[in-house]
Design a protein around this motif. Structure first.
Motif, PDB file in Angstrom:
ATOM      1  N   LYS A   3       0.825  -1.192   0.000  1.00  0.00           N
ATOM      2  CA  LYS A   3       0.000   0.000   0.000  1.00  0.00           C
ATOM      3  C   LYS A   3       0.864   1.248   0.000  1.00  0.00           C
ATOM      4  N   LEU A   4       0.490   2.234  -0.819  1.00  0.00           N
ATOM      5  CA  LEU A   4       1.252   3.475  -0.883  1.00  0.00           C
ATOM      6  C   LEU A   4       1.123   4.244   0.424  1.00  0.00           C
ATOM      7  N   ASN A  40      -8.939   8.572   5.096  1.00  0.00           N
ATOM      8  CA  ASN A  40      -8.318   7.814   4.007  1.00  0.00           C
ATOM      9  C   ASN A  40      -6.923   7.315   4.368  1.00  0.00           C
ATOM     10  N   ASP A  41      -6.646   7.231   5.669  1.00  0.00           N
ATOM     11  CA  ASP A  41      -5.400   6.662   6.173  1.00  0.00           C
ATOM     12  C   ASP A  41      -4.181   7.403   5.634  1.00  0.00           C
ATOM     13  N   GLN A  88       9.511  10.690   3.365  1.00  0.00           N
ATOM     14  CA  GLN A  88       8.804   9.769   4.237  1.00  0.00           C
ATOM     15  C   GLN A  88       7.639   9.058   3.548  1.00  0.00           C
ATOM     16  N   TYR A  89       7.323   9.467   2.303  1.00  0.00           N
ATOM     17  CA  TYR A  89       6.086   8.994   1.675  1.00  0.00           C
ATOM     18  C   TYR A  89       6.307   8.584   0.221  1.00  0.00           C
ATOM     19  N   ASP A  90       5.335   7.835  -0.288  1.00  0.00           N
ATOM     20  CA  ASP A  90       5.328   7.481  -1.706  1.00  0.00           C
ATOM     21  C   ASP A  90       4.662   8.567  -2.542  1.00  0.00           C
ATOM     22  N   VAL A  91       3.610   9.158  -1.990  1.00  0.00           N
ATOM     23  CA  VAL A  91       2.874  10.222  -2.672  1.00  0.00           C
ATOM     24  C   VAL A  91       2.553  11.317  -1.660  1.00  0.00           C
ATOM     25  N   PRO A 107      -9.193   9.697  -3.149  1.00  0.00           N
ATOM     26  CA  PRO A 107      -8.000  10.517  -3.399  1.00  0.00           C
ATOM     27  C   PRO A 107      -7.852  10.816  -4.884  1.00  0.00           C
ATOM     28  N   PRO A 108      -7.274  11.966  -5.229  1.00  0.00           N
ATOM     29  CA  PRO A 108      -7.019  12.270  -6.639  1.00  0.00           C
ATOM     30  C   PRO A 108      -6.281  11.117  -7.313  1.00  0.00           C
ATOM     31  N   PRO A 109      -6.558  10.890  -8.590  1.00  0.00           N
ATOM     32  CA  PRO A 109      -6.020   9.707  -9.274  1.00  0.00           C
ATOM     33  C   PRO A 109      -4.504   9.640  -9.278  1.00  0.00           C
TER      34      PRO A 109
END
Length: 266
Positions: A3-4, A40-41, A88-91, A107-109
């Motif tokens: 999961k992203l 949305n976690d 720290q994140y993927d997106v 979430p936006p595509p």
């Protein structure tokens, strides 16, 4: 499938805002975005001051129409903010403070195969002259997102063109000149500046048009901008209250939402 890991970033230099407008409008927007991120976690980050302050009017040697220096500079500071935690994140998503999340939109595509693309909204072109020039695609940075790498790359680009004039490409110089000498470009904002980066990186940029009068056939029913909010907005979407009449449009939206609740319960 992994999961992203995603984050939402917002920032606001509160000192420049009147207390009444902040409480009547802005606080509702911030709370809605934070609630949506949590639902949305996603991690939520808020900044209320620049990491490295500067003044774009001095660096670009321009006289901005937007006289409020704190607010204007904050449109550039957002790149500092998203880049400061992007490892720290993927997106990472940026959502403007005058955006209200109505309901719980997805979430936006984000296409996992295109994580190194820069994504943002679009609502118009810049320097579009009928029968002479088709202009250039102008980004609307009320909502943008991408991978840590691409967001950091854009932040580095901003710093280069702000502090080193030799790094400015021909389109950057052209748009800056138009903002100084004609009405084709009203002000040299951070969005106008980024038009030059997008022009050179169109193969790595995905523009998502807002539904508005300039794009009447666009099927982007997850986000709405300015006047289009009251024309056609739907629940479970992002509502960007752009422009100077934010409180007025907000009050009209509240009346519209109350009307929908009334007829659904009637």
């Amino acid at each position: 499938m992994t999961k992203l890991k995603q984050a939402v970033v917002q920032g606001f230099t509160i000192e420049h805002m009147g207390k009444n407008e902040f409480e009547l409008f802005w606080t509702h927007c911030f709370k809605s975005v934070k609630k949506w991120a949590t639902s949305n976690d996603m991690d939520y980050h808020f900044f209320d001051k620049p990491i490295d302050p500067y003044d774009t009017s001095d660096l670009l040697n321009v006289s901005h129409e937007w006289r409020d220096a704190q607010a204007r500079n904050a449109t550039y500071y957002r790149w500092q903010w998203v880049s400061s935690l992007s490892d720290q994140y993927d997106v990472v998503y940026w959502i403007d403070g005058d955006t209200y999340v109505w309901g719980n939109p997805p979430p936006p595509p984000t296409n996992k195969k295109q994580l190194n693309h820069f994504n943002c909204m679009q609502c118009q072109k810049v320097a579009d002259i009928p029968h002479l020039s088709k202009g250039w695609n102008r980004p609307n940075l009320s909502i943008f997102w991408g991978s840590p790498e691409v967001l950091r790359e854009i932040n580095d680009w901003y710093l280069k063109v702000l502090f080193n004039p030799s790094e400015r490409n021909d389109l950057f110089i052209t748009l800056k000149t138009l903002s100084e000498s004609t009405k084709l470009v009203s002000d040299f904002t951070s969005e106008i500046a980024l038009t030059a980066w997008i022009y050179e990186n169109s193969d790595r940029t995905m523009l998502h048009p807002y539904i508005c009068s300039l794009f009447p056939d666009v099927d982007t029913h997850w986000a709405y901008d300015s006047e289009a909010i009251l024309e056609m907005c739907r629940p479970d979407s992002f509502l960007h209250f752009g422009g100077s009449r934010k409180v007025r449009h907000w009050q009209k939206f509240l009346a519209y939402r109350a009307y929908l609740n009334q007829i659904s319960n009637g």
